[in-house]
Design a protein around this motif. Sequence first.
Motif, mmCIF file in Angstrom:
data_model
loop_
_atom_site.group_PDB
_atom_site.id
_atom_site.type_symbol
_atom_site.label_atom_id
_atom_site.label_comp_id
_atom_site.label_asym_id
_atom_site.label_seq_id
_atom_site.Cartn_x
_atom_site.Cartn_y
_atom_site.Cartn_z
ATOM 1 N N VAL A 70 0.806 -1.258 -0.211
ATOM 2 C CA VAL A 70 0.090 0.059 -0.066
ATOM 3 C C VAL A 70 0.941 1.434 -0.029
ATOM 4 O O VAL A 70 0.545 2.163 -0.887
ATOM 5 C CB VAL A 70 -1.022 -0.023 1.314
ATOM 6 C CG1 VAL A 70 -1.413 1.197 1.463
ATOM 7 C CG2 VAL A 70 -1.868 -1.001 1.144
ATOM 8 N N ASN A 71 1.823 1.285 1.046
ATOM 9 C CA ASN A 71 2.769 2.493 0.894
ATOM 10 C C ASN A 71 3.546 2.763 -0.350
ATOM 11 O O ASN A 71 3.765 3.763 -0.715
ATOM 12 C CB ASN A 71 3.585 2.283 2.077
ATOM 13 C CG ASN A 71 2.607 2.376 3.453
ATOM 14 O OD1 ASN A 71 1.546 3.186 3.614
ATOM 15 N ND2 ASN A 71 3.021 1.816 4.399
ATOM 16 N N SER A 72 4.109 1.493 -0.839
ATOM 17 C CA SER A 72 5.019 1.546 -1.890
ATOM 18 C C SER A 72 4.387 1.958 -3.238
ATOM 19 O O SER A 72 4.880 2.634 -4.058
ATOM 20 C CB SER A 72 5.900 0.389 -2.006
ATOM 21 O OG SER A 72 5.304 -0.604 -2.364
ATOM 22 N N ARG A 73 3.252 1.144 -3.533
ATOM 23 C CA ARG A 73 2.452 1.424 -4.628
ATOM 24 C C ARG A 73 1.610 2.638 -4.751
ATOM 25 O O ARG A 73 1.253 3.321 -5.824
ATOM 26 C CB ARG A 73 1.818 0.040 -5.134
ATOM 27 C CG ARG A 73 2.543 -1.117 -5.339
ATOM 28 C CD ARG A 73 1.758 -2.047 -5.818
ATOM 29 N NE ARG A 73 2.269 -3.406 -5.291
ATOM 30 C CZ ARG A 73 1.998 -4.593 -5.791
ATOM 31 N NH1 ARG A 73 0.650 -4.632 -6.690
ATOM 32 N NH2 ARG A 73 2.650 -5.775 -5.449
ATOM 33 N N LEU A 74 0.842 2.986 -3.535
ATOM 34 C CA LEU A 74 -0.391 4.037 -3.438
ATOM 35 C C LEU A 74 0.135 5.129 -2.859
ATOM 36 O O LEU A 74 -0.339 6.232 -3.099
ATOM 37 C CB LEU A 74 -1.543 3.660 -2.916
ATOM 38 C CG LEU A 74 -2.152 2.347 -3.626
ATOM 39 C CD1 LEU A 74 -3.473 1.990 -2.579
ATOM 40 C CD2 LEU A 74 -2.439 2.520 -5.048
#
Length: 259
Positions: A70-74
């Motif tokens: 979630v943190n890396s992609r969004l």
Amino acid sequence: MISFLTLEGKRALITSGTRGAGAATVKLFQDLGARVLTTARTRPPEMPEAQFVTADLTTPEGCVAVAEAVNSRLGGVDVVVHMLGGSSAPVGGYQALDDAEWQKEIDLNLMPAVRLDRALLPEIEARGSGVLIHVTSIQNQLPLPEATTAYAAAKAALSTYSKSLSKQVSPKGVRVVRVSPGWIETESSMELSRRLAAEHKVGVEQGKQMIMDSLGGVPIGRPSKPEEIANLIAFIASDRAGTITGTEYVIDGGTVPTA
């Protein structure tokens, strides 16, 4: 001027988004403009890799992997929809439920939401804006003793956890809402019908009727469609529901009796 429902610009994590109400919610969120990441143990061939995280959310490691994705992609998340749930417990009432069966129901229906919220909430709180939607079940009020005692208890725990969390984080701008479906016509509900039918040596249609009878009937005469569950979730996630928090929306065709 008519303002249409939109989730444009929202970043959303929807767990268990490959079938049933989860898949319907993923599709609707995307149609309404959200950037969606979903997860399950296996990626369907039609699901783009960029929108999917392969993970077992019944484990701490799986939840960590999803939170990191979630943190890396969004780059963070605005809406978290905890769709994951279900039951594989044997029929036979309380005597069929040993400690291992109880733990499996808790690990599937409660702990993924607890772990993902704990990982993702600090950033949401710091931003002062976000929505957590916990999908519970009317079985926390109407359990099926023969087949779903442990599932119902785990979903009741999820509901209580959600209510408590809402009291803590709503003053910080984070809305927490429960959606409590009744019988949904999905693959998993049909599997329960087949399990009941096999146990009682009857046909699948009679197994479905057993579910209806155990719930006291469905006044509208049919289960909810996955798309109908998705419609409610999308509204709650939208800015139109900006003052809705700490409550539970029952969507069950009138199954739960009220005074």
